[in-house]
Structures are given as structure tokens and as C-alpha cells.
Design a protein around this motif. Structure first.
Motif, PDB file in Angstrom:
ATOM      1  N   ARG A 462     -37.144  15.127 -15.205  1.00 32.98           N
ATOM      2  CA  ARG A 462     -38.374  15.116 -15.986  1.00 32.98           C
ATOM      3  C   ARG A 462     -38.998  13.742 -16.138  1.00 32.98           C
ATOM      4  N   ASP A 463     -38.226  12.660 -16.061  1.00 32.40           N
ATOM      5  CA  ASP A 463     -38.806  11.330 -16.242  1.00 32.40           C
ATOM      6  C   ASP A 463     -37.933  10.295 -15.540  1.00 32.40           C
ATOM      7  N   VAL A 464     -38.337   9.037 -15.664  1.00 34.51           N
ATOM      8  CA  VAL A 464     -37.646   7.958 -14.964  1.00 34.51           C
ATOM      9  C   VAL A 464     -36.231   7.770 -15.494  1.00 34.51           C
ATOM     10  N   SER A 469     -30.377   7.958 -14.483  1.00 37.11           N
ATOM     11  CA  SER A 469     -29.068   8.550 -14.782  1.00 37.11           C
ATOM     12  C   SER A 469     -28.501   9.265 -13.567  1.00 37.11           C
ATOM     13  N   TRP A 470     -29.357   9.971 -12.844  1.00 38.02           N
ATOM     14  CA  TRP A 470     -28.882  10.674 -11.643  1.00 38.02           C
ATOM     15  C   TRP A 470     -28.312   9.698 -10.642  1.00 38.02           C
ATOM     16  N   VAL A 471     -29.007   8.580 -10.417  1.00 37.49           N
ATOM     17  CA  VAL A 471     -28.519   7.570  -9.469  1.00 37.49           C
ATOM     18  C   VAL A 471     -27.190   7.006  -9.946  1.00 37.49           C
ATOM     19  N   GLU A 472     -27.096   6.689 -11.232  1.00 36.21           N
ATOM     20  CA  GLU A 472     -25.866   6.095 -11.760  1.00 36.21           C
ATOM     21  C   GLU A 472     -24.683   7.053 -11.652  1.00 36.21           C
ATOM     22  N   LYS A 473     -24.903   8.323 -11.937  1.00 39.48           N
ATOM     23  CA  LYS A 473     -23.815   9.293 -11.867  1.00 39.48           C
ATOM     24  C   LYS A 473     -23.326   9.464 -10.435  1.00 39.48           C
ATOM     25  N   PHE A 474     -24.263   9.517  -9.510  1.00 41.49           N
ATOM     26  CA  PHE A 474     -23.845   9.691  -8.129  1.00 41.49           C
ATOM     27  C   PHE A 474     -23.099   8.470  -7.618  1.00 41.49           C
ATOM     28  N   VAL A 475     -23.606   7.264  -7.940  1.00 42.71           N
ATOM     29  CA  VAL A 475     -22.962   6.043  -7.468  1.00 42.71           C
ATOM     30  C   VAL A 475     -21.563   5.920  -8.050  1.00 42.71           C
ATOM     31  N   ALA A 476     -21.394   6.323  -9.316  1.00 43.16           N
ATOM     32  CA  ALA A 476     -20.060   6.279  -9.925  1.00 43.16           C
ATOM     33  C   ALA A 476     -19.096   7.178  -9.172  1.00 43.16           C
ATOM     34  N   ALA A 477     -19.570   8.322  -8.700  1.00 47.75           N
ATOM     35  CA  ALA A 477     -18.709   9.236  -7.959  1.00 47.75           C
ATOM     36  C   ALA A 477     -18.375   8.693  -6.589  1.00 47.75           C
ATOM     37  N   PRO A 677     -34.684  -2.091 -18.533  1.00 46.30           N
ATOM     38  CA  PRO A 677     -35.188  -2.620 -17.261  1.00 46.30           C
ATOM     39  C   PRO A 677     -34.084  -2.960 -16.270  1.00 46.30           C
ATOM     40  N   ARG A 678     -32.959  -3.473 -16.771  1.00 47.61           N
ATOM     41  CA  ARG A 678     -31.854  -3.803 -15.853  1.00 47.61           C
ATOM     42  C   ARG A 678     -31.276  -2.543 -15.222  1.00 47.61           C
ATOM     43  N   ARG A 679     -31.178  -1.485 -16.001  1.00 45.38           N
ATOM     44  CA  ARG A 679     -30.674  -0.223 -15.436  1.00 45.38           C
ATOM     45  C   ARG A 679     -31.631   0.334 -14.387  1.00 45.38           C
ATOM     46  N   ARG A 680     -32.919   0.280 -14.713  1.00 43.74           N
ATOM     47  CA  ARG A 680     -33.890   0.775 -13.732  1.00 43.74           C
ATOM     48  C   ARG A 680     -33.881  -0.071 -12.476  1.00 43.74           C
ATOM     49  N   ALA A 681     -33.748  -1.390 -12.632  1.00 45.98           N
ATOM     50  CA  ALA A 681     -33.724  -2.272 -11.463  1.00 45.98           C
ATOM     51  C   ALA A 681     -32.495  -2.006 -10.601  1.00 45.98           C
ATOM     52  N   ALA A 682     -31.347  -1.814 -11.244  1.00 44.18           N
ATOM     53  CA  ALA A 682     -30.138  -1.517 -10.481  1.00 44.18           C
ATOM     54  C   ALA A 682     -30.269  -0.186  -9.755  1.00 44.18           C
ATOM     55  N   ALA A 683     -30.877   0.802 -10.414  1.00 43.59           N
ATOM     56  CA  ALA A 683     -31.076   2.103  -9.770  1.00 43.59           C
ATOM     57  C   ALA A 683     -32.001   1.969  -8.566  1.00 43.59           C
ATOM     58  N   PHE A 684     -33.054   1.145  -8.696  1.00 43.40           N
ATOM     59  CA  PHE A 684     -33.914   0.893  -7.533  1.00 43.40           C
ATOM     60  C   PHE A 684     -33.102   0.313  -6.382  1.00 43.40           C
ATOM     61  N   GLY A 685     -32.280  -0.692  -6.670  1.00 43.07           N
ATOM     62  CA  GLY A 685     -31.509  -1.325  -5.605  1.00 43.07           C
ATOM     63  C   GLY A 685     -30.611  -0.345  -4.878  1.00 43.07           C
ATOM     64  N   ARG A 686     -29.976   0.541  -5.617  1.00 41.27           N
ATOM     65  CA  ARG A 686     -29.097   1.524  -4.992  1.00 41.27           C
ATOM     66  C   ARG A 686     -29.888   2.544  -4.185  1.00 41.27           C
TER      67      ARG A 686
END
Length: 1186
Positions: A462-464, A469-477, A677-686
Motif C-alpha cells: 500500500r505504501d513505501v 519492509s518487504w525488501v528487508e524481510k526478503f534480504v534477511a531470509a 530515510p536510512r531504511r529507505r536508502a538501504a532498501a533502494f540499494g538492495r
């Protein structure tokens, strides 16, 4: 059709003020003025027949969903809007716009025949397994795709559908969503969808032979029609498509995918279709097929051209073998069946195409589905039977043809197919109209593209924040299983680049929840559960399933690994690239050939199923090709072919990957550096790292992407995670420093008395200032070692040594001096209007391009500065440039006067840049594709009348001929004359006085507002270039005869000024601003400084699609200046134009300098080319030849 409106329960609903959407945005965006939106009228009891932004294709295996989400502000996207300019790309934490919004053509407008202006938007492609139809329904419900804005009280909504499941699941959709699935003709939808995709997507069609993917251009109608569409489902249908809306089924066969599936199930006891195809890639059909060599003792039958490995009889060897079914290898039988079916279809398709005189054959359907062996087998059959004259072609969106076709039955995009005959503003061909249509579409790939290929599992994102969160969960796995695979991949990657390890199947399941369609779709809860399962599986097994293994499930999808915020280096698993393993021809997987192919040979490891990822199709109705291109049909923006050069592609992917940590750091800092912003930036990088790894593993998975598209992908990925301007702070600091130095620089330049010496200083200043580029690693290092003024002065000192690497400055200076003369005052302006594409903020624009533009203004030229619409690295945008000019004008009266004169004219024309004084505006094509469709139909009828008239005349039927001609020329029922039959207005051919800064130019009769005739400028479709420069062969010849470039300008303008064209969507009167544009009291001759946006948000420049307002400003342009490495070297280095062009850049990548001209880092390019006549011509001269 509604006969009247039902106002029962009607209400006026006040919409939120635009400022409400700025919460959570950056402060600069929040301060930007947003005009209030008008209230909407809600009619709860007004029936709406169709939901016109969604369509669905329900097959036996997959559900394909196509839906459209309108943009909120199209003017903001192209950067040429009014008060909200540049705000359209801002980060908003709210959900995406409702696809059911009223930005589309409303049902009431359609029923009443009203003509509305269509907004742009995005066309999304999603797929679900049919067995999980509830997931598809939940997704539609969560996104609100089954609703139309303002019609929530309607009794019955209808959704266009195709496929057998439209009947089977009709009750389920009615019960869950309250919609009625209305079945459309399946064959008609397939053809319509195919026509649309071939026209709208630049790299839709491709061939696949011996493991190599080659994309085929389909930009012109001559590249497409006629073609044979072979749809391989349970059976086979062959459809001849002669043009838009013209098709017929000409053949078919009962031996198709169902034959293969049924016999495979009987022989191998397997029921999964994909498993059967994958199993066939490991077999050896020589164990069951009788080959020519089996008959002739292992020898070829050379007398009739058959090799020993040719299949003589499918399954023929079984007759002589004393074996039971269980004694045969299931893989061998699958392969023999696959070849039997594929070769039969290939031979039948070739015979059908030959019978109907067709050279192009497109294959699609359930039997294809991206399986490389199936495609390669069909391709070999077509090559064999046609003796190399034909090639089998496939489509990247082949599974979505039916859904797209159903979507087009109710959506305004219906006119994209392109009718035959003549159309457009000045009798354009259908090919020219097709190019304009294609300019309005561009495919982009969201964060889910490298992971899902359009598959959707789970609820909508639904939003950014949910996207992050989706990126972070997948990367953790995935991080726990990267292990040794990452180290091995890193060894093969470019220096400084870390690769990734393979992911487990459970991790791939987490990815399956990822969203396509611009991040609109993804797994939240489902993805989390799968991610936890992946992590658990990794801890237990410690081993990875090799990529490309053959099993019932597809190979593990790529996955981004864990990375620190300050160094977002992605670790992504790689599926084996098809091009990484050289494949033998004609049969790379072992086994035999058929119909002339090989039969023997052992089996080998098969490649995985081909990943034909589909992106989001962005539609911008105001875009069109750049009119000053000499040959739009052959124009290719990218200088380097990274799709055909694997080493070059790998190197540039490595460069982009190395830059990720810097961009991540800048992105977080641009938003204040807090936790979010740091979380969003890290998600962009991944996410961006996943894109790069996918492209390195499978170069063709996103189509034929060039270097410009790669750079734009990074910027789009930043915007996807809410970062609108990463280098905002750096640009502000550099602009302030450069503005402080501008007065001293202008005084220094004014002290140079001779004009040639001053021109040299100006060009040196442009080249020196172009060193400031945050997109270059070499330049980033310079920033750490000195101030921008120190760097600028050092670069100026180095430029004193000529010649430069590519140096045509003397030719440019001679061209200027030939017009200006040696006297104290110019004889005449060297050019009428100069269009300058600018590059970076700071010193580049302030100390480089602005002084150059100032000198051209001093010489009497008009100047149009063109900047990005959206931020990209430290490139300046059009809104920023307007503010910067206001500040720079305080230091220079000439800049101030020219800017004020331009703003005054723009206010009178409603924000449009008028043509050069004495010329008239060129009328543009309608931005609404429904209008284009109506135009196509109208012009097609006219063309048929003309053909009938010609046939009657040839038969001697003079009376019949006169009647047909009268019918062809008759006005339409609306009273508007047909554009192709309008009589051009008389144009004053008297030579005009040479324009100058001091003398006014009388506007000829061509400048008078006349609705029946077009205005012209230089460029194809606009007539020859009029002006003192050699903008075209016509202008140059006129100048030679008259001896006066100013005279040639007037003659050339007069010669082409009477072309007829279209004014509004269906022809007729001109837009209102045209009257002001040609009014001598408004648009006076003299120096003016305009600013226009280029409609792009990339460091490169793709002239295949530019805003219509920029195209309008081209009328009268006789000199282009392309500045910067991205706009003049990475792209457009070899482009040909109908007017003079000056390309200026400093090379900041040593590999690029070596590749182009054997140069070095910081070498400079100053290329000056004279204009050429429009139309096809020889390949552009290599600028490095000198």
C-alpha cells in the motif's frame, strides 16, 4: 449507452487540498504551492457499463491481469506545467492513485461523444495461478480495481474478460466483487493485444536461436504487417494479420500443446506441463526416433541434402526394439514428443506463411511460456524449411496478449494499432504516426521485476514503508544462505564488485510474493512467513540447489542479500545466463533434430526457463519524437551497444554497482539522515543491486536495455523508494558558489575584444565547467581535494592546449563569423534560435553554459535552454533553472532583459514557447489515443475513397471518378473539412528582413492566424529549415542563390508554410495560444531566453520521446547545443539532425575515451556538424574520424 443521467442522491464532494499530500514529504516540496482541486460530482445511482481500467484473461493454468493507474499530474511529470511544475514526482506516503479515478475517459463522456484530454498513467501486468483464483480476487479487491470513481452505488459493473475461465469463474467474481465478467472474442483480443504491444514497446519481439536472444525492431508498420500469429494452445490457430483491425484465421492444427501434454502423461505418468518441458531438455531422442543414419548405416543422404542426424520417423525406432514402456527414459520420450509437435507446427507455419506471402511469423501461447528449448526447436524448424529466409519470432508479453486485447476494447488506448493510409498533421504516413504513438510509451521495471516476473502472491503493497519492509524481510531470509556462493560470484565480478550466492527454494518463495507493477503488488504477511521458512531451511541444510537444475519447480529466483546502510552491496543469486555457456548449433541441448536437424548426441545440462520479465508500461500522452532528428526511424540514442557486447555490459553494471554506497549515503542525507530515510536508502540499494545482478545473469531479461536506460533505472528506483532529489544539498551549495563567481567571469569575458577569441574562451569555459559531475567516480575524488572554483580554474588551464581530442571549434567559429562579420556590430544574427540542452548544476550551468548563452543573445539570437524535468544525480532541472536564471539576471542586464522578454511572451501564450517570429506553430497530434483512433478511421476512409477514385479513372469511368473524388473531398458531417483535403492558405513569399537585436522583422502573411494551414519549422514533417544556417539542403541552396541567409530564411519558411494539418483532436481550428504566438505585437524579434523541460529524469537524453511543448519550441531552431557526457557522448554522439549541432563534453570515464577515440581521462569533445536533409540517409559520420 446512457440516454440520460440519474441525479438521485447526487452530491458534491470536496476533495482534499493538494497540501494534504505533502505530509511526510521533504520541506522544499511541502512549501511548493499546489493549486486547489475542483470538487467532484458523485452520482451514486448512475449506471456505468464497464470498468475501463482493468481486463482479465483466465486460462487453464494462469490468470493474467492488466490494469491502468492514471498519473496524478501529467504536466508535473514532463516539467512544463504551471504552478505545480516538478511536483509530480514527489514522495507521498499515501497509496497509489485509484485506477478507477476519473482521469480516464469517463463513461458519460464516451456515451455523449465528448472529447476529453487523456491523462497519462501506468499499465500494469500481473499473473496468478488459476488454481489460486481467490488470491487474484483478493488483489483486485485490495487495489479497488473493480470500482469506478463516483459510481460506488451502481447495480452492476462489467469487466472485460477472455479465456475459458471467464465462464467458469463468472459466479465467483460476481459473488466476491459484484462484477460481471463479459467475455470478449478470444482471437480478436489476441490480435489486438499483439498489435498494441508491437507498436508500444521498443523491444517486444525477439528471435531465439542456439541459445542467443536477438531483439527485432517493430517500430514501423513495414516492420510488422503483414504477419502470421501462431497461437499454440491445446491446438494450433494460425491468424493472418494484414493491418490494424484486419485479420483472418487461415489455418490450424489439432496437433498442439494438448497433444504433447496428453501423450507425455500417458508415456511418462507425469502431469505437470512445465515439468514435462523441462524434462525434455535432458533427453536424447535418438533412442526412440529413427534417424536417416539409422537407415543408411550412419551416413548422410547427401543426394537429397539430408544429414545422418535428420529424423526420418518420430518414434520409428521403437518398432524394432523389444522393450517395455518402463525400459525407456521418460526424458527421451518427452524430447521426442516435443520435437515431433514443434517441428510439425513449424513446418505448417512455414507453409501457411509462404502460401499467403508472409515473411514474419510470431509464435505464442501456452506451449511457449519462455521455455528455451521449445523456442529453439521451433526456430530451427522455421530456419530449415525456409532455407534461412524466415525466422521464428516470439513476444516478451506473449502470455498477456488476450488480457491486453480485452483491455483495449473499452480503454481510450484503443487507437494504438494504427490504421493504414495517410494520417497526421500533414498527411503523415502510418509509420510516422506509429512513431508518435510509440513515443508515448516506455517500459520501466520496479523492485519486483528481477524477482517475480509479474507473478503476484499475497496482498497489495500500500505504501513505501510496506515496500521497504518487504525488501528487508526478503534480504534477511536470503542473507543466511549467501555463504560460499557469494565468494565465488565475487571472484567473477568486476573489480570492487561483490556478487551474490544462490538462494534456497524457500527464499525464492518469499520473492514470489514480490510485486510487479511499480511496486504496487507484493507479499506482506505471506512474504514474511516464506522468509522465515527460507532462513530456517538455510540453517538446516547448509547446501544450495544449483541454479538451472531440472525439477518440478523453477530454479531459485535471484535474491538480494543483507547489506549495511553505509555500504549497500547486494548479494544476489544468479540464474545461469544462457550466454555464459556457448551453445552448439542447431541443437544445443543434445539429442536429434527434425525435419533436417540432428538426431544423435548425448544429453547435457539444460538451461533454466527463460526469464522474460515484464515491467510497467508508462503512458505519457504529451510525448512525441524530437522533430529535428534527420531520420527518426533509424535513430538510436545509445552510442555503445551494451546488449551486443557482453564485456561492455558487465563493466558498466559493475560501475553502477560500485556507485550504490555513495548514492545510498546521499539519499539518506537528502532526507535528513533519520532512521526512516536510512531504511529507505538501504532498501533502494538492495533493490537496485538486485536489478543489476539480474541483468548480469540474464542480459535479455528486461529486453534490449541501453546504457541510457540503465542510468534511468537507477533514478526510477530512487523515486520508487521516495527519494525525489538525492543531490539536492550539493546542488544548492554549488549553485551559490558559482553565482558568487559569475560577475567576475563575465567581466573577464567582456574584456576579450575580438569575437573569435571570446568564442574560444566561452567554449573552453563550457568544457572546463562540465567536469563537475557527481555521476563520475573520477570527479567525486576531485570534490574531496579542492573547491569547485579551484577545480574549474585548473580545468581551464589544461584546455589551453589544442587541439582537443575531437576539435571542430574552428569550423563553428567560422560559421559564426560568416554571419557576424568583422565590424563592430553584427551584420545579422548567426542563428535565429539556438536550443541548448544543459547538464549539471553549479559551475557547469552558471560558469559554462550561461555565459555561452549570453554571448548568443548579444549576437541577436533567441536561446532556449532545455533541462531535465526530474532530478538525476546533480543535473539541473527546469524549475531549478528558472530560479537560477532569476538570481543570475541580477548580475547581468542582458540576461535579465532576455529572460523578461521570454516570460512576457510565455504569459501571453499560456506557457508555450512560440515559434521564431515570422513562423507559425506546428500543430501537434492529439494527446488522446481515442482521438487518434478516430483520426485513423477517418483517414483510412479517405484513403479508400482515393483508391476507388484512382481505380475508376484507370477504368475510364470519368463520371464515377468525379463522384468518388467529390466524396473524398467532401466535409465531414460535423462541418469540419478533412485535414488531408484542406487547401493551404496563401503564404507571402517575399524575402523577410534579416532578424537582429535592433531591427524588428515584419511578420508575413504566414504569421496570420489561419485555422486551415500549419506552421513550419525545421525538421521532418515541418518543411525545410528556414534560416541563415544550413539547416537543410533547401535552405542551403536558397542561400547560395540569393547570397543572403536572411533571404533564404524567408523563402524557406514561405515555401513550407502552407502545409495543412490538424488543429484539435479531429482537425479544425488551431489552439487558442496560436493566435498570440503569431501576433507581431506579442512575439517580437529580439533576444529572448526561454526555459523548457525535456520530459526526462535521466543523465542521458533519449530524443525518441520529448514533451510536445519542447517540440513546439523547435519551430525556427537552426542550432542545437548538446552539452555533457550523458547527452552528447553516452547518447546522441552519432545522431543526425536537420539543423547545425554543436556537441560539447569532457570525458570523465577513461574506458569510454579509449573506446571511442583512443583517448584519455578528461579529454574534451567539441564536435560541430552542419544540418542534413530530413529522411533516411547514410549512417551518421563518425565524429572520431577527424
Amino acid at each position: 449507452m446512457d440516454s440520460e443521467l440519474d441525479f438521485t442522491g447526487a452530491s458534491i464532494e470536496e476533495l482534499r487540498h493538494a497540501d494534504d499530500d505533502s505530509r511526510g514529504a521533504n520541506p522544499a516540496q511541502a512549501r511548493r504551492y499546489q493549486p486547489p482541486q475542483a470538487p467532484s460530482i458523485q452520482l451514486p445511482n448512475q449506471d456505468a457499463e464497464y470498468v475501463n481500467h482493468i481486463a482479465i484473461d483466465i486460462g487453464g493454468s494462469l490468470i493474467k491481469l492488466v490494469y491502468f493507474s492514471p498519473d496524478r499530474d501529467e504536466a508535473a511529470r514532463d516539467g512544463n506545467g504551471g504552478g505545480s511544475e516538478g511536483s509530480g514526482s514527489g514522495y507521498s506516503p499515501s497509496s497509489s492513485p485509484e485506477p478507477g479515478g476519473n482521469g480516464l475517459l469517463s463513461q458519460s463522456a464516451r456515451s455523449l461523444g465528448q472529447q476529453t484530454t487523456q491523462r497519462g498513467g501506468k499499465l500494469h501486468f500481473c499473473k496468478f495461478e488459476t488454481s489460486r483464483v481467490e488470491e487474484a480476487i483478493s488483489f483486485i479487491e485490495a487495489k479497488g480495481l473493480h470500482r469506478c470513481s463516483g459510481r460506488h452505488g451502481t447495480k452492476e459493473m462489467r469487466v472485460k474478460a477472455t479465456g475459458g475461465g471467464a465462464f467458469k469463474y463468472a459466479d465467483v467474481f460476481k459473488e466476491r466483487l459484484g462484477v460481471v465478467l463479459e467475455k470478449e472474442d478470444e482471437m480478436g483480443c489476441l490480435v489486438s493485444g499483439c498489435n498494441f504491444l508491437l507498436k508500444a514497446i521498443h523491444h517486444e519481439a525477439f528471435t531465439y536461436e542456439s541459445g542467443q536472444t536477438t531483439f527485432v525492431p517493430t517500430g514501423e508498420d513495414s516492420d510488422v504487417y503483414p504477419y502470421l500469429l501462431v497461437n499454440i494452445g491445446s491446438g494450433v490457430s494460425m491468424v493472418k494479420v494484414s493491418g490494424y483491425g484486419s485479420f483472418e484465421r487461415v489455418s490450424g492444427s489439432s496437433i498442439g500443446g494438448g497433444t504433447f501434454w496428453g501423450l507425455c502423461q500417458l508415456l511418462t505418468q507425469r502431469s505437470n506441463f512445465d515439468e514435462m518441458l523441462e524434462l525434455s531438455m535432458c533427453g536424447d531422442n535418438a533412442s526412440v526416433d529413427m534417424l536417416v543414419g539409422d537407415i543408411y548405416g550412419g551416413r548422410d543422404y547427401t543426394a537429397i541434402g539430408l544429414s545422418a542426424t535428420t529424423i526420418a520417423s518420430s518414434f520409428g525406432k521403437v518398432v524394432s526394439q523389444d522393450k517395455q514402456l518402463s525400459d525407456y527414459n521418460p526424458a527421451d520420450m518427452c524430447l521426442a514428443l516435443c520435437r515431433m509437435v514443434a517441428y510439425n507446427i513449424g513446418q505448417l507455419a512455414h507453409m501457411t506463411a509462404t502460401r499467403h506471402g508472409i515473411k514474419r511469423i510470431f509464435f505464442g501461447g501456452y506451449f511457449i511460456r519462455g521455455h528455451p528449448y521449445t523456442m529453439d526447436t521451433i526456430s530451427y524448424a522455421i530456419r530449415f524449411w525456409s532455407k534461412g529466409e524466415m525466422a521464428a519470432m516470439f513476444l516478451r508479453h506473449e502470455g498477456f496478449l488476450g488480457a491486453v486485447g480485452a483491455f483495449l476494447t473499452v480503454h481510450p488506448m484503443a487507437g494504438v494499432g494504427g490504421a493504414g493510409g495517410r494520417s497526421g498533421a500533414a498527411g503523415e504516413s502510418s509509420d510516422a504516426q506509429a512513431r508518435k504513438v510509440r513515443a508515448r510509451f516506455v517500459e520501466r521495471f520496479s523492485m519486483g521485476a528481477p524477482l517475480t516476473g509479474g507473478a503476484v502472491v499475497g496482498p497489495a503493497i500500500r505504501d513505501v514503508s510496506e515496500k521497504v519492509s518487504w525488501v528487508e524481510k526478503f534480504v534477511a531470509a536470503a542473507s543466511g544462505v549467501a555463504g560460499g556462493g557469494a565468494a565465488a560470484a565475487a571472484a567473477a565480478a568486476p573489480s570492487g564488485v561483490t556478487g551474490g550466492g544462490a538462494a534456497t527454494p524457500a527464499a525464492a518463495a518469499a520473492v514470489a510474493g514480490g510485486g510487479a507493477a511499480g511496486g504496487d503488488a507484493g507479499a506482506a504477511g505471506a512474504g514474511e512467513a516464506a522468509a522465515e521458512g527460507a532462513a530456517l531451511e538455510a540453517g538446516q541444510s547448509g547446501a544450495l540447489e544449483p541454479a538451472g537444475s531440472v525439477s518440478g519447480a523453477p530454479a531459485a529466483a535471484p535474491a538480494a542479500a543483507a547489506a549495511a546502510t553505509s555500504a549497500a552491496v547486494a548479494a544476489v543469486s544468479r540464474t545461469m545466463s544462457l550466454s555464459d555457456q556457448p551453445l552448439t548449433s542447431p541443437h544445443p541441448y543434445g539429442g536429434g533434430g527434425g525435419g533436417g536437424g540432428g538426431g544423435g548426441g548425448g544429453s547435457r545440462a539444460a538451461p533454466p526457463r527463460m526469464s522474460l520479465h515484464v515491467g510497467v508500461l508508462h503512458f505519457s500522452p504529451t510525448l512525441e519524437p524530437f522533430p529535428l532528428l534527420a531520420d527518426i526511424a533509424s535513430y538510436e540514442p545509445n552510442t555503445l551497444d551494451i546488449t551486443g557486447d557482453e564485456d561492455e555490459c558487465r563493466w558498466w553494471l559493475g560501475v553502477l554497482r560500485q556507485q550504490i554506497p555513495v548514492v545510498v549515503e546521499k539519499a539518506a542525507a537528502s532526507e535528513g539522515g533519520g532512521e526512516l530515510p536510512r531504511r529507505r536508502a538501504a532498501a533502494f540499494g538492495r533493490a537496485f543491486g538486485a536489478h543489476l545482478d539480474k541483468l548480469q545473469a540474464e542480459p535479455g531479461s528486461y529486453g534490449a536495455l541501453g546504457l541510457g536506460e540503465l542510468f534511468e533505472m537507477r533514478e526510477e528506483c530512487l523515486r520508487e523508494f521516495g527519494f525525489t532529489d538525492v543531490y539536492r544539498l550539493e546542488k544548492q551549495r554549488e549553485n551559490a558558489a558559482a553565482l558568487a563567481a559569475l560577475p567576475d567571469l563575465l567581466r573577464e569575458l567582456d574584456s576579450e575584444q575580438p569575437l573569435p577569441a571570446r568564442l574560444l574562451c566561452l567554449v573552453e569555459g563550457v568544457l572546463a565547467a562540465n567536469i563537475f559531475d557527481w555521476g563520475s567516480q573520477a570527479c567525486v575524488a576531485l570534490y574531496r581535494d579542492g573547491t569547485i572554483l579551484d577545480i574549474y580554474r585548473a580545468a581551464r588551464d589544461r584546455l589551453g592546449k589544442r587541439p582537443w581530442a575531437l576539435d571542430n571549434f574552428d569550423a563553428f567559429a567560422a560559421r559564426i563569423m560568416s554571419a557576424v562579420g568583422d565590424g563592430p556590430t553584427p551584420l545579422r544574427p548567426p542563428y535565429r534560435r539556438v536550443m541548448m540542452f544543459v547538464d549539471n548544476s553549479g559551475a557547469d550551468i552558471v560558469l559554462g553554459m550561461l555565459p555561452f548563452a549570453r554571448e548568443l543573445l548579444r549576437l541577436g539570437c533567441e536561446v532556449v535552454l532545455v533541462a531535465n524535468s526530474l532530478p538525476a544525480i546533480n543535473d539541473i532541472t527546469a524549475p531549478e533553472l528558472r530560479s537560477l536564471l532569476a538570481a543570475a539576471a541580477e548580475s547581468c542586464p542582458l540576461l535579465k532583459a532576455a529572460r523578461e522578454a521570454a516570460v512576457k511572451v510565455e504569459m501571453a501564450t499560456g506557457g508555450h514557447v512560440p515559434p521564431y517570429p515570422g513562423l507559425r506553430p506546428a500543430r501537434r497530434s492529439s494527446p488522446n489515443l481515442l482521438h487518434l483512433h478516430q483520426q485513423h478511421h477517418h483517414h483510412h476512409q479517405h484513403h479508400q475513397h482515393q483508391q476507388a477514385a484512382a481505380a475508376a479513372a484507370a477504368a475510364g469511368g470519368r463520371a464515377s471518378h468525379e463522384r468518388c473524388a467529390a466524396a473524398a473531398a467532401s466535409p465531414s458531417t460535423s462541418g469540419q473539412e478533412h485535414p488531408a483535403t484542406q487547401v493551404p492558405a496563401a503564404v507571402d513569399a517575399a524575402p523577410a528582413s534579416p532578424p537582429s537585436a535592433s531591427a524588428s522583422v515584419p511578420v508575413s502573411a504566414a504569421a496570420a492566424p489561419q485555422p486551415a494551414a500549419d506552421a513550419v519549422g525545421s525538421g521532418p514533417g515541418q518543411g525545410p529549415a528556414a534560416g541563415p544556417g544550413p539547416g537543410s539542403a533547401t535552405a542551403a541552396a536558397a542561400a547560395a542563390q540569393s547570397g543572403s541567409a536572411g533571404q533564404a530564411a524567408g523563402q524557406a519558411a514561405a515555401a513550407g508554410g502552407g502545409r495543412g494539418g490538424q488543429g484539435g483532436p479531429l482537425g479544425g481550428s488551431s489552439p487558442r495560444w496560436h493566435a498570440a504566438a503569431v501576433d507581431p505585437a506579442v512575439n517580437r524579434p529580439g533576444p529572448k531566453l526561454y526555459v523548457v523541460a525535456n520530459g526526462q529524469g535521466s543523465p542521458c537524453l533519449d530524443l525518441r520521446r520529448i514533451p510536445d511543448k519542447l517540440a513546439e519550441a523547435c519551430v525556427g531552431v537552426d542550432l542545437l547545443v548538446l552539452e555533457g557526457m550523458g547527452r552528447a557522448v553516452h547518447t546522441n554522439f552519432k545522431a543526425r539532425f536537420t539543423c547545425d549541432v554543436l556537441k560539447l563534453a569532457m570525458i570523465k570515464t577513461e574506458r569510454l575515451a579509449q573506446k571511442l577515440f583512443g583517448g584519455n581521462l578528461y579529454d574534451c569533445v567539441c564536435v560541430f556538424d552542419t544540418g542534413v536533409a530530413p529522411g533516411p540517409g547514410p549512417v551518421s559520420p563518425d565524429p572520431t574520424a577527424a
